[in-house]
Scaffold this active site. Sequence first.
Site, mmCIF file in Angstrom:
data_model
loop_
_atom_site.group_PDB
_atom_site.id
_atom_site.type_symbol
_atom_site.label_atom_id
_atom_site.label_comp_id
_atom_site.label_asym_id
_atom_site.label_seq_id
_atom_site.Cartn_x
_atom_site.Cartn_y
_atom_site.Cartn_z
ATOM 1 N N ARG A 168 0.853 -1.188 0.000
ATOM 2 C CA ARG A 168 0.000 0.000 0.000
ATOM 3 C C ARG A 168 0.888 1.237 0.000
ATOM 4 O O ARG A 168 2.014 1.214 0.480
ATOM 5 C CB ARG A 168 -0.913 0.016 1.232
ATOM 6 C CG ARG A 168 -1.788 -1.218 1.374
ATOM 7 C CD ARG A 168 -2.545 -1.206 2.687
ATOM 8 N NE ARG A 168 -3.392 -2.390 2.866
ATOM 9 C CZ ARG A 168 -3.008 -3.512 3.445
ATOM 10 N NH1 ARG A 168 -1.765 -3.609 3.930
ATOM 11 N NH2 ARG A 168 -3.836 -4.542 3.555
ATOM 12 N N LYS A 199 -1.645 -2.905 8.333
ATOM 13 C CA LYS A 199 -2.777 -2.524 9.169
ATOM 14 C C LYS A 199 -2.689 -3.227 10.515
ATOM 15 O O LYS A 199 -2.320 -4.395 10.603
ATOM 16 C CB LYS A 199 -4.093 -2.885 8.463
ATOM 17 C CG LYS A 199 -4.346 -2.065 7.200
ATOM 18 C CD LYS A 199 -5.674 -2.433 6.572
ATOM 19 C CE LYS A 199 -5.960 -1.577 5.347
ATOM 20 N NZ LYS A 199 -7.250 -1.925 4.704
ATOM 21 N N HIS A 270 -3.053 1.914 -5.653
ATOM 22 C CA HIS A 270 -3.706 0.620 -5.481
ATOM 23 C C HIS A 270 -3.768 -0.155 -6.799
ATOM 24 O O HIS A 270 -3.846 -1.391 -6.789
ATOM 25 C CB HIS A 270 -5.110 0.822 -4.899
ATOM 26 C CG HIS A 270 -5.345 0.007 -3.664
ATOM 27 N ND1 HIS A 270 -4.617 0.157 -2.508
ATOM 28 C CD2 HIS A 270 -6.223 -1.002 -3.414
ATOM 29 C CE1 HIS A 270 -5.038 -0.699 -1.596
ATOM 30 N NE2 HIS A 270 -6.004 -1.424 -2.128
ATOM 31 N N ARG A 273 -0.802 -2.187 -6.827
ATOM 32 C CA ARG A 273 -0.980 -3.314 -5.897
ATOM 33 C C ARG A 273 -1.815 -4.415 -6.561
ATOM 34 O O ARG A 273 -1.486 -5.597 -6.474
ATOM 35 C CB ARG A 273 -1.655 -2.803 -4.624
ATOM 36 C CG ARG A 273 -1.923 -3.847 -3.548
ATOM 37 C CD ARG A 273 -2.351 -3.135 -2.266
ATOM 38 N NE ARG A 273 -2.984 -3.992 -1.275
ATOM 39 C CZ ARG A 273 -2.311 -4.691 -0.365
ATOM 40 N NH1 ARG A 273 -0.993 -4.673 -0.354
ATOM 41 N NH2 ARG A 273 -2.970 -5.430 0.516
ATOM 42 N N HIS A 296 -2.911 -9.699 3.637
ATOM 43 C CA HIS A 296 -4.334 -9.920 3.910
ATOM 44 C C HIS A 296 -4.485 -10.878 5.088
ATOM 45 O O HIS A 296 -3.812 -11.914 5.136
ATOM 46 C CB HIS A 296 -5.039 -10.521 2.694
ATOM 47 C CG HIS A 296 -5.214 -9.551 1.568
ATOM 48 N ND1 HIS A 296 -5.441 -9.944 0.266
ATOM 49 C CD2 HIS A 296 -5.226 -8.194 1.550
ATOM 50 C CE1 HIS A 296 -5.566 -8.890 -0.506
ATOM 51 N NE2 HIS A 296 -5.446 -7.820 0.249
ATOM 52 N N TYR A 305 -8.792 -11.669 -6.673
ATOM 53 C CA TYR A 305 -7.845 -11.606 -7.783
ATOM 54 C C TYR A 305 -7.934 -12.833 -8.672
ATOM 55 O O TYR A 305 -7.601 -12.778 -9.856
ATOM 56 C CB TYR A 305 -6.421 -11.436 -7.254
ATOM 57 C CG TYR A 305 -6.223 -10.108 -6.560
ATOM 58 C CD1 TYR A 305 -6.128 -8.932 -7.291
ATOM 59 C CD2 TYR A 305 -6.160 -10.031 -5.178
ATOM 60 C CE1 TYR A 305 -5.968 -7.711 -6.664
ATOM 61 C CE2 TYR A 305 -6.000 -8.809 -4.532
ATOM 62 C CZ TYR A 305 -5.909 -7.659 -5.278
ATOM 63 O OH TYR A 305 -5.765 -6.451 -4.658
#
Length: 330
Positions: A168, A199, A270, A273, A296, A305
Site C-alpha cells: 500500500r 494494518k 492501489h 498493488r 491480507h 484476484y
Amino acid sequence: MSGADEGPLARLCGVYLDHLAAERALADNTLSAYRRDLRRYDGFLAEEGVGDPDRVGPAQVRSFLAALREGDGEHPPLGAASAGRALAAVRGLHAFALREGWCGTDPAAEVAPPAPAMRLPKALPLEDVERLLGAAGPAAAPASQERADLLALRDRALLEVLYGTGARISETVGLDVDDVAEAAEHADGGVGLVRFRGKGGHERLVPLGSYASRALQAYLVRVRPFLARSGRGGPALFLNARGGRLTRQGGWVVLGAVAERAGVEGVSPHTLRHSFATHLLDGGADIRVVQELLGHSSVTTTQVYTLVTVEHLREVYAVSHPRARREAAR
C-alpha cells in the site's frame, strides 16, 4: 414529519430525527436523506396497515428492503448502496426505539443490508506497467536540471517498490532506511527483503527483485543524502524535495505525474498493488503466498484476484480459440 394527526410511528420518526440533529450533530444532507428514507418507510408500513412501532416485525422490514430494490410507480429501483443507506436509517430508528422504551423488540436488528456488487480490482497489462516505470527516472527530466534528475531517481525507486512488492502507498512511504537495507544490498541480481508495517501494526517481510533493488540502491547512494541534508526526514526512506518524509498524498502526486508522461490512464497506487497480485497469479503463484505478500488477514480477500485472472482467461479464449470465434460470430 410532524403534525397532530400523525400515528405513533411517524411521531417516533420525528423524535429520532430530532435526536440525530441535536445529539449526533449529523450534517444537513445526511439528515435530509434520513428524513426521506423514514418518510418512505412510514408510508410503506401505512399501506401494510402497520402504524404502531411495536407491531413492526422483521418480515415488514425485509419487505420494505425488497420494495426499495424493486421500485414502484413513484420510485425507481435502488441499487445495493442506496438501499443499504435507507435500511441503515430504519435500523437506527428501531434501535433508538428499543433503547428509549418505545417498543420491546428491535425488528430490524437481524435484517442484513444487501451485498454490494463486487467490483473486480483493476490491473494494468504488463506492457502498461513497463511503460509507466520507464517514464520515471532521470531520462524523464531535463538533463540540465540536476535537482529534477535526483527527484526522478527517487520517483523511479518509489514506483519500483510499489509494483515490486504490492505494498500500500501508506506502507511504502512509511518505510525507514533500515527496513530496506537487505533489499538494497541485492542490487546485483539477488532477491532481498523489505519489512512493511501493515494494518494493525502487523509486520511482514516481502521479497524485492533486482529491478527495484537497483532503483533503491541508486536512490540511496545518489539522492537521499542530498535530500536528507536538512535532517527533517529522520530515518524515513523516501524524502520529499524539502527533506521531510514523503507523504501518502505526495506519493499520489508522483504517480500521477509519471502516469501522465507515460500516457497510462486511471492509475493509482492501489492499481499497482492490484497489478502485482494479478501478475503473480497469472504466473502461477499460489494464492496463499499472494495473501501473505499482500498482508491480507484472510484468503477470502485475496480470492477476488482469482476472478480477475479467470476473466482474463475468458477474454483470451474468446478471441483465440477457433470454436469460440465461430460461436461468437453466429
